[in-house]
Design a protein around this motif. Structure first.
Motif, PDB file in Angstrom:
ATOM      1  N   ASP A 412       0.939  -1.251  -0.030  1.00  0.00           N
ATOM      2  CA  ASP A 412       0.030   0.014  -0.016  1.00  0.00           C
ATOM      3  C   ASP A 412       0.735   1.318  -0.018  1.00  0.00           C
ATOM      4  OD1 ASP A 412      -2.394  -1.492   0.121  1.00  0.00           O
ATOM      5  OD2 ASP A 412      -2.385  -1.475   2.181  1.00  0.00           O
ATOM      6  N   ARG A 413       0.300   2.356  -0.365  1.00  0.00           N
ATOM      7  CA  ARG A 413       1.119   3.772  -0.411  1.00  0.00           C
ATOM      8  C   ARG A 413       0.970   4.454   0.800  1.00  0.00           C
ATOM      9  NH1 ARG A 413       2.777   5.390  -5.541  1.00  0.00           N
ATOM     10  NH2 ARG A 413       2.152   3.700  -7.177  1.00  0.00           N
ATOM     11  N   LYS A 414       2.144   4.969   1.205  1.00  0.00           N
ATOM     12  CA  LYS A 414       2.299   6.103   2.195  1.00  0.00           C
ATOM     13  C   LYS A 414       1.396   7.270   1.743  1.00  0.00           C
ATOM     14  CE  LYS A 414       5.801   6.445   4.644  1.00  0.00           C
ATOM     15  NZ  LYS A 414       7.251   6.886   5.480  1.00  0.00           N
ATOM     16  N   THR A 415       0.657   7.873   2.584  1.00  0.00           N
ATOM     17  CA  THR A 415       0.123   9.038   2.182  1.00  0.00           C
ATOM     18  C   THR A 415       0.941  10.301   2.438  1.00  0.00           C
ATOM     19  OG1 THR A 415      -0.776   9.571   4.175  1.00  0.00           O
ATOM     20  CG2 THR A 415      -2.235   8.126   3.015  1.00  0.00           C
ATOM     21  N   PRO A 416       0.753  11.351   1.701  1.00  0.00           N
ATOM     22  CA  PRO A 416       1.520  12.592   2.018  1.00  0.00           C
ATOM     23  C   PRO A 416       1.457  12.997   3.393  1.00  0.00           C
ATOM     24  CG  PRO A 416       0.290  12.755  -0.119  1.00  0.00           C
ATOM     25  CD  PRO A 416      -0.155  11.634   0.417  1.00  0.00           C
ATOM     26  N   GLU A 417       0.269  12.805   4.208  1.00  0.00           N
ATOM     27  CA  GLU A 417       0.236  13.211   5.576  1.00  0.00           C
ATOM     28  C   GLU A 417       1.250  12.238   6.430  1.00  0.00           C
ATOM     29  OE1 GLU A 417      -2.938  14.785   3.320  1.00  0.00           O
ATOM     30  OE2 GLU A 417      -2.225  12.496   3.472  1.00  0.00           O
ATOM     31  N   GLN A 418       1.061  11.088   6.197  1.00  0.00           N
ATOM     32  CA  GLN A 418       2.045  10.050   6.765  1.00  0.00           C
ATOM     33  C   GLN A 418       3.581  10.568   6.559  1.00  0.00           C
ATOM     34  OE1 GLN A 418       0.336   6.356   5.196  1.00  0.00           O
ATOM     35  NE2 GLN A 418      -0.831   5.947   7.100  1.00  0.00           N
ATOM     36  N   ALA A 419       3.944  10.785   5.368  1.00  0.00           N
ATOM     37  CA  ALA A 419       5.356  11.246   5.126  1.00  0.00           C
ATOM     38  C   ALA A 419       5.852  12.448   5.874  1.00  0.00           C
ATOM     39  CB  ALA A 419       5.221  11.429   3.478  1.00  0.00           C
ATOM     40  N   GLY A 420       4.580  13.290   5.944  1.00  0.00           N
ATOM     41  CA  GLY A 420       4.833  14.575   6.896  1.00  0.00           C
ATOM     42  C   GLY A 420       5.233  14.183   8.274  1.00  0.00           C
ATOM     43  N   LYS A 421       4.505  13.260   8.761  1.00  0.00           N
ATOM     44  CA  LYS A 421       4.485  12.755  10.093  1.00  0.00           C
ATOM     45  C   LYS A 421       6.077  11.964  10.552  1.00  0.00           C
ATOM     46  CE  LYS A 421       0.835  10.382  11.387  1.00  0.00           C
ATOM     47  NZ  LYS A 421      -0.124   9.926  12.188  1.00  0.00           N
ATOM     48  N   TRP A 422       6.367  11.068   9.515  1.00  0.00           N
ATOM     49  CA  TRP A 422       7.237  10.040   9.782  1.00  0.00           C
ATOM     50  C   TRP A 422       8.524  10.088   8.678  1.00  0.00           C
ATOM     51  CZ3 TRP A 422       2.862   5.902   8.603  1.00  0.00           C
ATOM     52  CH2 TRP A 422       2.001   5.831   9.660  1.00  0.00           C
ATOM     53  N   GLY A 423       8.424  11.186   7.890  1.00  0.00           N
ATOM     54  CA  GLY A 423       9.525  11.105   6.764  1.00  0.00           C
ATOM     55  C   GLY A 423       9.334  10.047   5.633  1.00  0.00           C
ATOM     56  N   GLY A 424      10.235   9.825   4.929  1.00  0.00           N
ATOM     57  CA  GLY A 424       9.913   9.068   3.697  1.00  0.00           C
ATOM     58  C   GLY A 424       9.277   9.691   2.443  1.00  0.00           C
ATOM     59  N   THR A 425       8.654   8.898   1.506  1.00  0.00           N
ATOM     60  CA  THR A 425       8.103   9.452   0.498  1.00  0.00           C
ATOM     61  C   THR A 425       6.643   9.042   0.451  1.00  0.00           C
ATOM     62  OG1 THR A 425      10.164   8.878  -0.783  1.00  0.00           O
ATOM     63  CG2 THR A 425       8.054   9.236  -2.126  1.00  0.00           C
ATOM     64  N   GLY A 426       5.955  10.111   0.162  1.00  0.00           N
ATOM     65  CA  GLY A 426       4.463  10.129   0.224  1.00  0.00           C
ATOM     66  C   GLY A 426       4.011   9.618  -1.218  1.00  0.00           C
ATOM     67  N   ASP A 427       2.792   8.979  -1.431  1.00  0.00           N
ATOM     68  CA  ASP A 427       2.298   8.513  -2.746  1.00  0.00           C
ATOM     69  C   ASP A 427       3.182   7.292  -3.204  1.00  0.00           C
ATOM     70  OD1 ASP A 427      -0.099   9.941  -2.757  1.00  0.00           O
ATOM     71  OD2 ASP A 427       0.848  11.835  -3.586  1.00  0.00           O
ATOM     72  N   ALA A 428       4.172   6.723  -2.414  1.00  0.00           N
ATOM     73  CA  ALA A 428       4.804   5.605  -2.798  1.00  0.00           C
ATOM     74  C   ALA A 428       4.605   4.402  -1.830  1.00  0.00           C
ATOM     75  CB  ALA A 428       6.327   6.087  -2.547  1.00  0.00           C
ATOM     76  N   PRO A 429       4.942   3.181  -2.311  1.00  0.00           N
ATOM     77  CA  PRO A 429       4.828   1.981  -1.615  1.00  0.00           C
ATOM     78  C   PRO A 429       5.644   1.961  -0.270  1.00  0.00           C
ATOM     79  CG  PRO A 429       4.967   1.273  -4.012  1.00  0.00           C
ATOM     80  CD  PRO A 429       5.498   2.855  -3.753  1.00  0.00           C
TER      81      PRO A 429
END
Length: 486
Positions: A412-429
């Motif tokens: 599943d894809r990390k949401t942009p909101e989750q990337a904002g919380k945790w780092g990493g790349t949003g809209d990517a698996p």
């Protein structure tokens, strides 16, 4: 009493305890388990050491540790050997599992080949295949998961095309078969190929099913035509094993079962999926020990054949009589803990996210709170994740056993909101290497794995100490009542 007096009194008591111990043949009881201390003892270096061994095993056995292979047997030997060396009585009960082989898998559209992969346990079309019209099923929030998705479509005798998402592949296959389709194509929800997908063993009795890339799926949906599909497949029966080890201490009326699946897919070594869960659970067992100071017995389980339909865990739960099932207080599941684009996810026991399958059995909400609280103490604001049936909690949830755990995300894809919380790349698996040869130790996020592995230790220590309280689970007559109601 002043501080000095307290120190002298403590020293006197300690001296008396030592004297009594010296004069007694009875061994000292182990100290009570401390959840925070156990969490701290599950260190990343030791966890990575186990992963290194699992990767070595895969490298020496055709690049994988899949069910029915020498790589899987070597993985069983490694885990069982480490547990035995630590003093555990280890059992490796066997069960039957069907293996799946593909002789030919082709899809031809207007004379041109389109890459296709049979979904594991797909029925065979036979070597000659089938030719039929292609009918795309419009994508919605439940693509191909419900009979109503086919309203207004004539799919009798057709090859239907649906998009991946929401429900298991077997459900998509079952709905297509019930509407009269001759075969099923599942397009990935991203441009790349659909790899490592399984129908589970039930799927062998329905219509042939295969996966294609998201890009090819969009092209076919835009210009449906006649297609020729060849899935020349074969299913055989093999024997596999689970690995089980239980503490000698603690009540067997309130057993805490802790599990991770030990097999990989044939396509790769399975280091994140699920070497990470295995390594964290194994290291927790080694740090806890075989005779710890626990209130409740802890049963460590390493499941076989998860990747082909949760077969090992399902067989185990089915093998228990009513009393043995009722003795299980709860189940903790750990599957994928070091994804390279990691999420910090906790199974949504109370269904507060209102996504998917609904809440877990009574007591699952307390397990969720336990893990959320621990991650918060580590400075991590975790999200919920649905009990979607894709891992070994499935048969325990079906049996009414409270369940929970942590998870770093799969395809599943990390949401942009989750990337904002945790780092990493949003809209990517969360894991772009899911079910692929690239699922290796080099692609593990060690920082995320360190947090998740310590959470395993904390959860085990918490419920080994007590299964009651505000974050506990039903006990005694209440347990029997709520499970019978379910």
């Amino acid at each position: 009493m002043n501080r000095g007096a307290r120190v002298r009194a403590g020293g006197a008591v300690a001296a008396i305890v030592l004297l009594v111990a010296a004069c007694s043949d009875e061994p000292l009881a182990p100290p009570p388990v401390d959840p925070a201390a156990l969490a701290g003892a599950v260190g990343i270096d030791a966890v990575v050491g186990h992963l290194t061994e699992l990767e070595r095993i895969a490298t020496e056995h055709d690049g994988n540790r899949a069910v029915g292979t020498a790589g899987y047997d070597a993985s069983v030997d490694y885990v069982a050997g480490r547990l035995r060396d630590a003093g555990f009585d280890v059992q490796t009960p066997e069960f039957d599992v069907r293996s799946f082989d593909v002789e030919t898998e082709t899809l031809t559209v207007a004379g041109a080949p389109v890459p296709v992969r049979a979904l594991e346990f797909s029925p065979s079309t036979g070597p000659d295949g089938l030719t039929a019209r292609l009918v795309p099923v419009p994508a919605d929030d439940t693509p191909g998961c419900e009979a109503s998705d086919y309203d207004g479509l004539d799919v009798s005798g057709a090859v239907v095309l649906v998009t991946r998402g929401v429900c298991p592949f077997f459900v998509k296959q079952q709905v297509a078969a019930e509407r009269g389709a001759a075969a099923l194509l599942v397009a990935n929800n991203e441009d790349g190929a659909l790899a490592g997908a399984t129908l589970g063993e039930e799927g062998n009795d329905l219509v042939p099913a295969a996966g294609i890339s998201g890009a090819d799926g969009r092209a076919l949906a835009a210009a449906p035509t006649t297609v020729t599909l060849v899935l020349d497949t074969r299913v055989d029966s093999v024997r596999s094993r689970n690995v089980l080890a239980q503490t000698t201490t603690g009540s067997t009326d309130d057993v805490v079962v802790v599990g991770a699946h030990l097999d990989s897919v044939p396509e790769g070594p399975g280091i994140n999926d699920n070497g990470t869960g295995v390594a964290a659970v194994l290291e927790t067992a080694l740090q806890l020990g075989s005779d710890p100071g626990v209130t409740n017995a802890v049963r460590f389980a390493f499941w076989g054949a998860e990747e082909v339909g949760l077969v090992g865990s399902t067989d185990y739960v089915a093998s228990l009589d009513d009393a043995a099932r009722e003795d299980i207080a709860l189940y903790l599941n750990f599957d994928m803990l070091g994804s390279p684009n990691p999420g910090y996810l906790v199974y949504d026991g109370d269904d507060s996210d209102a996504v998917g399958a609904g809440p877990g059995p009574e007591g699952s909400a307390g397990i969720e709170r336990t893990f959320l609280g621990y991650l918060t103490s580590r400075g991590v604001a975790a999200d919920g994740t649905d009990f979607d049936g894709r891992s070994d909690y499935g048969p325990f949830v079906d049996a009414g056993i409270p369940s929970g755990g942590v998870f770093s995300g799969a395809d599943d894809r990390k949401t942009p909101e989750q990337a904002g919380k945790w780092g990493g790349t949003g809209d990517a698996p969360f894991d772009p290497n899911y079910h692929s040869p690239q699922d290796t130790l080099a692609n593990i996020d060690r920082a995320a794995l360190a947090v998740a592995a310590s959470a395993v230790g904390y959860g085990v220590g918490t419920y080994a100490r007590t299964v009651t309280g505000p974050d506990g689970v039903p006990v005694g007559p209440q347990r029997a009542e709520v499970r019978s109601d379910g």
